[in-house]
Scaffold this motif. Structure first.
Motif, PDB file in Angstrom:
ATOM      1  N   ALA A  51      50.156  77.937  40.930  1.00  0.00           N
ATOM      2  CA  ALA A  51      50.563  78.281  39.571  1.00  0.00           C
ATOM      3  C   ALA A  51      51.404  77.171  38.947  1.00  0.00           C
ATOM      4  O   ALA A  51      51.266  76.875  37.752  1.00  0.00           O
ATOM      5  CB  ALA A  51      51.342  79.599  39.575  1.00  0.00           C
ATOM      6  N   ILE A  52      52.249  76.553  39.741  1.00  0.00           N
ATOM      7  CA  ILE A  52      53.058  75.431  39.234  1.00  0.00           C
ATOM      8  C   ILE A  52      52.152  74.288  38.796  1.00  0.00           C
ATOM      9  O   ILE A  52      52.315  73.715  37.720  1.00  0.00           O
ATOM     10  CB  ILE A  52      54.076  74.976  40.293  1.00  0.00           C
ATOM     11  N   ARG A  64      51.522  72.994  34.990  1.00  0.00           N
ATOM     12  CA  ARG A  64      51.723  71.592  34.595  1.00  0.00           C
ATOM     13  C   ARG A  64      50.494  71.040  33.892  1.00  0.00           C
ATOM     14  O   ARG A  64      50.601  70.384  32.858  1.00  0.00           O
ATOM     15  CB  ARG A  64      52.052  70.746  35.841  1.00  0.00           C
ATOM     16  N   GLN A  65      49.308  71.334  34.423  1.00  0.00           N
ATOM     17  CA  GLN A  65      48.099  70.829  33.789  1.00  0.00           C
ATOM     18  C   GLN A  65      47.874  71.487  32.426  1.00  0.00           C
ATOM     19  O   GLN A  65      47.453  70.822  31.478  1.00  0.00           O
ATOM     20  CB  GLN A  65      46.878  71.029  34.672  1.00  0.00           C
ATOM     21  N   SER A  66      48.171  72.766  32.317  1.00  0.00           N
ATOM     22  CA  SER A  66      48.045  73.447  31.020  1.00  0.00           C
ATOM     23  C   SER A  66      48.987  72.810  30.004  1.00  0.00           C
ATOM     24  O   SER A  66      48.608  72.588  28.843  1.00  0.00           O
ATOM     25  CB  SER A  66      48.370  74.934  31.160  1.00  0.00           C
ATOM     26  N   TRP A  67      50.199  72.510  30.445  1.00  0.00           N
ATOM     27  CA  TRP A  67      51.156  71.860  29.556  1.00  0.00           C
ATOM     28  C   TRP A  67      50.629  70.488  29.120  1.00  0.00           C
ATOM     29  O   TRP A  67      50.725  70.117  27.961  1.00  0.00           O
ATOM     30  CB  TRP A  67      52.504  71.718  30.262  1.00  0.00           C
ATOM     31  N   LEU A  68      50.072  69.732  30.067  1.00  0.00           N
ATOM     32  CA  LEU A  68      49.510  68.416  29.733  1.00  0.00           C
ATOM     33  C   LEU A  68      48.365  68.535  28.736  1.00  0.00           C
ATOM     34  O   LEU A  68      48.186  67.671  27.876  1.00  0.00           O
ATOM     35  CB  LEU A  68      49.007  67.708  30.993  1.00  0.00           C
ATOM     36  N   GLN A  69      47.577  69.601  28.854  1.00  0.00           N
ATOM     37  CA  GLN A  69      46.468  69.765  27.920  1.00  0.00           C
ATOM     38  C   GLN A  69      46.956  70.104  26.517  1.00  0.00           C
ATOM     39  O   GLN A  69      46.335  69.706  25.538  1.00  0.00           O
ATOM     40  CB  GLN A  69      45.509  70.844  28.417  1.00  0.00           C
ATOM     41  N   HIS A  70      48.062  70.816  26.418  1.00  0.00           N
ATOM     42  CA  HIS A  70      48.610  71.150  25.104  1.00  0.00           C
ATOM     43  C   HIS A  70      49.431  70.013  24.514  1.00  0.00           C
ATOM     44  O   HIS A  70      49.517  69.879  23.302  1.00  0.00           O
ATOM     45  CB  HIS A  70      49.446  72.430  25.180  1.00  0.00           C
ATOM     46  N   TYR A  71      50.030  69.214  25.384  1.00  0.00           N
ATOM     47  CA  TYR A  71      50.856  68.080  24.954  1.00  0.00           C
ATOM     48  C   TYR A  71      50.435  66.835  25.727  1.00  0.00           C
ATOM     49  O   TYR A  71      51.159  66.360  26.604  1.00  0.00           O
ATOM     50  CB  TYR A  71      52.346  68.371  25.194  1.00  0.00           C
ATOM     51  N   LYS A 101      36.057  75.808  28.164  1.00  0.00           N
ATOM     52  CA  LYS A 101      36.884  76.955  27.780  1.00  0.00           C
ATOM     53  C   LYS A 101      36.064  78.227  27.873  1.00  0.00           C
ATOM     54  O   LYS A 101      34.849  78.215  27.656  1.00  0.00           O
ATOM     55  CB  LYS A 101      37.410  76.805  26.350  1.00  0.00           C
ATOM     56  N   PHE A 102      36.743  79.319  28.189  1.00  0.00           N
ATOM     57  CA  PHE A 102      36.136  80.645  28.184  1.00  0.00           C
ATOM     58  C   PHE A 102      37.166  81.606  27.608  1.00  0.00           C
ATOM     59  O   PHE A 102      38.312  81.643  28.067  1.00  0.00           O
ATOM     60  CB  PHE A 102      35.732  81.053  29.609  1.00  0.00           C
ATOM     61  N   LEU A 103      36.781  82.340  26.588  1.00  0.00           N
ATOM     62  CA  LEU A 103      37.685  83.262  25.887  1.00  0.00           C
ATOM     63  C   LEU A 103      38.955  82.550  25.415  1.00  0.00           C
ATOM     64  O   LEU A 103      40.051  83.118  25.448  1.00  0.00           O
ATOM     65  CB  LEU A 103      38.043  84.466  26.763  1.00  0.00           C
ATOM     66  N   GLY A 104      38.814  81.305  25.014  1.00  0.00           N
ATOM     67  CA  GLY A 104      39.929  80.539  24.472  1.00  0.00           C
ATOM     68  C   GLY A 104      40.855  79.907  25.491  1.00  0.00           C
ATOM     69  O   GLY A 104      41.812  79.244  25.123  1.00  0.00           O
ATOM     70  N   ILE A 131      40.273  75.750  31.982  1.00  0.00           N
ATOM     71  CA  ILE A 131      40.207  75.984  33.429  1.00  0.00           C
ATOM     72  C   ILE A 131      41.600  76.159  34.052  1.00  0.00           C
ATOM     73  O   ILE A 131      41.826  77.122  34.781  1.00  0.00           O
ATOM     74  CB  ILE A 131      39.409  74.866  34.131  1.00  0.00           C
ATOM     75  N   PRO A 132      42.566  75.260  33.786  1.00  0.00           N
ATOM     76  CA  PRO A 132      43.882  75.473  34.415  1.00  0.00           C
ATOM     77  C   PRO A 132      44.595  76.720  33.876  1.00  0.00           C
ATOM     78  O   PRO A 132      45.373  77.344  34.607  1.00  0.00           O
ATOM     79  CB  PRO A 132      44.661  74.197  34.110  1.00  0.00           C
ATOM     80  N   GLU A 133      44.316  77.094  32.640  1.00  0.00           N
ATOM     81  CA  GLU A 133      44.928  78.321  32.118  1.00  0.00           C
ATOM     82  C   GLU A 133      44.350  79.547  32.836  1.00  0.00           C
ATOM     83  O   GLU A 133      45.084  80.476  33.176  1.00  0.00           O
ATOM     84  CB  GLU A 133      44.725  78.412  30.612  1.00  0.00           C
ATOM     85  N   TRP A 134      43.032  79.521  33.096  1.00  0.00           N
ATOM     86  CA  TRP A 134      42.433  80.606  33.864  1.00  0.00           C
ATOM     87  C   TRP A 134      42.962  80.606  35.301  1.00  0.00           C
ATOM     88  O   TRP A 134      43.216  81.662  35.890  1.00  0.00           O
ATOM     89  CB  TRP A 134      40.908  80.520  33.866  1.00  0.00           C
TER      90      TRP A 134
END
Length: 150
Positions: free
Chosen positions: A82-83, A87-94, A134-137, A140-143
């Motif tokens: 999860a960590i 981190r990867q989700s954060w990198l994708q947003h920023y 993406k799936f349902l918005g 991959i790291p968010e899922w």
């Protein structure tokens, strides 16, 4: 007896979820040609570790203390994943201002000490910040983060 059977079924469900997620990840890699970045590979290791501990617990059918120990190990493995997913989700947003695609994880592990590899991996240069599916918005790291939380 019922508690032991219920615990075994929960551990089996965790293992099957992790195996299914790994199968889907391999499908995305080999059929959809989405190459995993270093952070994706670390998340795969976390899913594998979580699933293996759950499988061993399901087979073992531990007593109360053993269930507690297996559960702690599962939480540690899933929490680590999860960590990384966070981190990867954060990198994708920023994403970083400068994207520099470096060497892959296998090369870095073979060539450098782990103390040098981990900072490079978590820096998330190159394709770690790219949203390729993406799936349902959710990416991959968010899922992955959702599944690690479950």
């Amino acid at each position: 007896m019922i508690v032991l059977l219920r615990a075994r079924l929960i551990y089996l469900a965790i293992f099957l979820a992790c195996a299914g997620l790994m199968g889907f990840g391999l499908y995305l890699q080999h059929v959809e040609n989405l190459e995993p970045c270093p952070l994706c590979i670390l998340q795969r290791y976390a899913f594998i570790a979580t699933g293996l501990v759950a499988l061993i617990a399901a087979i073992h059918g531990p007593s109360r203390l053993g269930r507690w120990l297996y559960s702690v190990l599962i939480v540690v493995a899933a929490g680590s994943g999860a960590i990384v997913a966070g981190r990867q989700s954060w990198l994708q947003h920023y994403p970083p201002k400068v994207l520099d695609c470096g060497p892959d994880l296998a090369y870095m592990i073979d060539s450098f000490p782990i103390a040098q590899v981990l900072p490079k991996v978590f820096k998330g240069e190159g394709d770690c910040a790219k949203v390729a599916w993406k799936f349902l918005g959710l990416s991959i790291p968010e899922w992955a983060l959702v599944w690690f939380a479950l």
